[in-house]
Design an enzyme around this catalytic site. Sequence first.
Site, PDB file in Angstrom:
ATOM      1  N   GLU A 663      58.265  29.810  26.529  1.00 63.05           N
ATOM      2  CA  GLU A 663      58.824  30.263  27.800  1.00 63.05           C
ATOM      3  C   GLU A 663      59.804  29.207  28.272  1.00 63.05           C
ATOM      4  O   GLU A 663      59.565  28.021  28.152  1.00 63.05           O
ATOM      5  CB  GLU A 663      57.690  30.427  28.808  1.00 63.05           C
ATOM      6  CG  GLU A 663      58.086  31.113  30.096  1.00 63.05           C
ATOM      7  CD  GLU A 663      58.519  30.178  31.193  1.00 63.05           C
ATOM      8  OE1 GLU A 663      58.441  28.955  30.995  1.00 63.05           O
ATOM      9  OE2 GLU A 663      58.947  30.675  32.231  1.00 63.05           O
ATOM     10  N   HIS A 692      59.460  38.803  32.809  1.00 63.92           N
ATOM     11  CA  HIS A 692      58.568  39.184  33.901  1.00 63.92           C
ATOM     12  C   HIS A 692      59.286  40.006  34.958  1.00 63.92           C
ATOM     13  O   HIS A 692      58.684  40.463  35.913  1.00 63.92           O
ATOM     14  CB  HIS A 692      57.951  37.942  34.535  1.00 63.92           C
ATOM     15  CG  HIS A 692      57.207  37.122  33.528  1.00 63.92           C
ATOM     16  ND1 HIS A 692      57.811  36.117  32.825  1.00 63.92           N
ATOM     17  CD2 HIS A 692      55.948  37.206  33.076  1.00 63.92           C
ATOM     18  CE1 HIS A 692      56.936  35.600  31.983  1.00 63.92           C
ATOM     19  NE2 HIS A 692      55.801  36.239  32.114  1.00 63.92           N
TER      20      HIS A 692
END
Length: 755
Positions: A663, A692
């Site tokens: 990430e 997200h």
Amino acid sequence: MIIASNLGFPPLGAARELKRATEGYWAGKLSAQQLLATGAELRRRHWELQRAIGIDRIPANDFSFYDRMLDTCALVGAVPPRYGWKGNEVDADTYFAMARGSQGKGRDVTAMEMTKWFDTNYHYIVPELERGQSFRLASKKPVAEFREAKALGIDATPVLIGPITFLLLAKTKGTRFDRLSLLDALLPVYAEALSALAAAGATWIQLDEPCLALDRSEAERAAYLHAYSHLAKRGDKTQLLVATYFAGLDDNVATALALPVQGLHVDLVRAPDQLDRLLSEWPKGRTLSAGVIDGRNVWRANLQAQRALLDRAMKTVGDDRLWVAPSCSLLHTPLDLDLETKLDPELKGWLAFAKQKLQEVVSLAKGDRGAVEASSTAAKSRRASKRINDASVQRRAAAVSEKDRVRPAPYAVRRKTQVALPRYPTTTIGSFPQTAEVRAARRKLHDSQLTAEEYDAFIESQIGKTVALQEEIGLDVLVHGEFERNDMVEYFGEQLAGFAFTEHGWVQSYGTRYVKPPIIFGDVSRPSAMTVRWSRYAQSLTKRPVKGMLTGPVTILQWSFVRDDQPRAETAKQLALAIRDEVLDLEAAGIRVIQIDEPALREGLPLRRADWADYLHWAVDAFRLATAGVRDATQIHTHMCYSEFNDVLRVIERMDADVISIENARSGSELLQGFEQYKYPNEIGPGVYDIHSPRVPATSEITGALKNMARVLDDTQIWVNPDCGLKTRGWDETLAALRNMVEAAKGMRDGKRET
Ligand code: GLN
Ligand code: ZN
């Protein structure tokens, strides 16, 4: 009389009402009014439940529509400028835009970052602070919810995240500065919030300060004293309880006891040893809230042992100043064991969920002898049970040696024999959208409306479509899409021995995402192959390499409720052996690239630095044991997400994966700074966009991210991928984003040729 208290209750609802209502609101199917009404109904129901159980001090404002750190941002008006907030009350659209980003209606803003809440699998929204910024009271939520409880006749304890923990968990925007430099601007707003609660009639207010149980500098300790001295000057009669949890106070005991507050909550499950030290210095008249029921696990307590702790505390503190409570908020446990109708009765007798834990709290407070005896009997039956012991697993684990954990050749040698790929190879992290159709098929299989054959054919059709789309988009390393998986841990746990599952054991992961962690109750083994048939099928459809996708031992451990009768390291080793069997079966089936996800490795770090080395040693050993059995030509990938990687960069090297994806999109340049100082030897794909959020990144944005990476990494090292799996996204946004991603990667390849 000992007081029975609670620190926080899961807001979801037995039928997951909160999730449904919130997602309904986002989809435009429910009005804001309807969403608020669902929230109010759940709060009422949960307060009444706690009252019926016999809890004396019931929390309020523990409820949240998304996250309590985000609520705190709203409370103190810490709204980053990009949301265009006007400075009045923070409304629902601003609130959710901060949580999820927002695109459309002339707006295009990214979400705030989120990260793990201490060592839990809960993610909080990270406040963004600017140097010299101001704060103002911008939410009436704590007072409103206190009044709601009061209308039901409940003198609730409003819960706020304390000012120091709020600042310490925030990130700074722009130039780096000391977050605590904002404390003096923040304290008047906290004082105002406390006074408003006092005016509404609150007798106690709980301020959560878990950061006080972590490693702290002298300056940070001084800030604690400064902050609480300021708050003590309010001049109303409301008493303050500072709540610490997840670790012991240890070297912060003196600071904690010096705070001018009326009560202190400590975690006596994680850190029972701190009790003696606390009692030896306990200030007269101070209330001790003893967290003796485990808020982080699902095992039924041995009440006898916990009662002994309380008896010791009572001698010093006095029974009028002693509260019994769960160790932390019950947010991290499922709601109610009574909802589980299919669990084996023997196993069920060893468990307790939020509701049962509150019953345990009340039993302890009342000194209920019957309940204490029943809990001892359950503990004995569990220890002796044949269901938890498997001699062959224990023998195999005992025989493991270092050579089982080392790949024969080093990375540089292995690389030459592995799949040939262009520079800036593109891939995804594994999952593709889990659409309503996919979930419906799983439900139909579960309800016997689909036969196993029909369901398998459906999964194959999804895989076929996804492989074709990836080829069309031009991705280099394909995936099968993980359509057969409900969840990346549950799917494996269901096929491993030693695991049990609940029907309703939901715990919050972030926002409206909930997971049902499996319960590891016994020795773990893999009776038969778990994923091979899907990977083999996907590979049969294409010449391009298809990645086999597995969840790693540490993540399975971390995202399960783990047995508390043997060290975690031992359970990790058993899990590693089970995954190793699967890795070798995938390789034998012709899979050339295998990814073992370890998104939870970083979050498993103990909260105190002194405990890190030991954990990292056994955690990385488990990963190596799971992966090192393959041939040189098999490319091992791993993936990690939403975490602060700079802490563990050097450790990642010891894992010796050929490729790691991580990430990066939400935490911006921090990761890159880490790579500036430290040269990672193998290949790496720092996520190029945030999955997200539904927003589609422009090609130029991705190119920008890649160019930044190329400054600190060699271009033969860089992979191009999103920052996590795509299962929560819709197909349209996914395809659009991946097209842009592939275009950006191609641009990098071409650009390089020109220079
Ligand atoms: N392979 C998993 C997926 O793509 C990884 C998920 C995760 O890192 N949490 O869904
Ligand atoms: Zn991830």
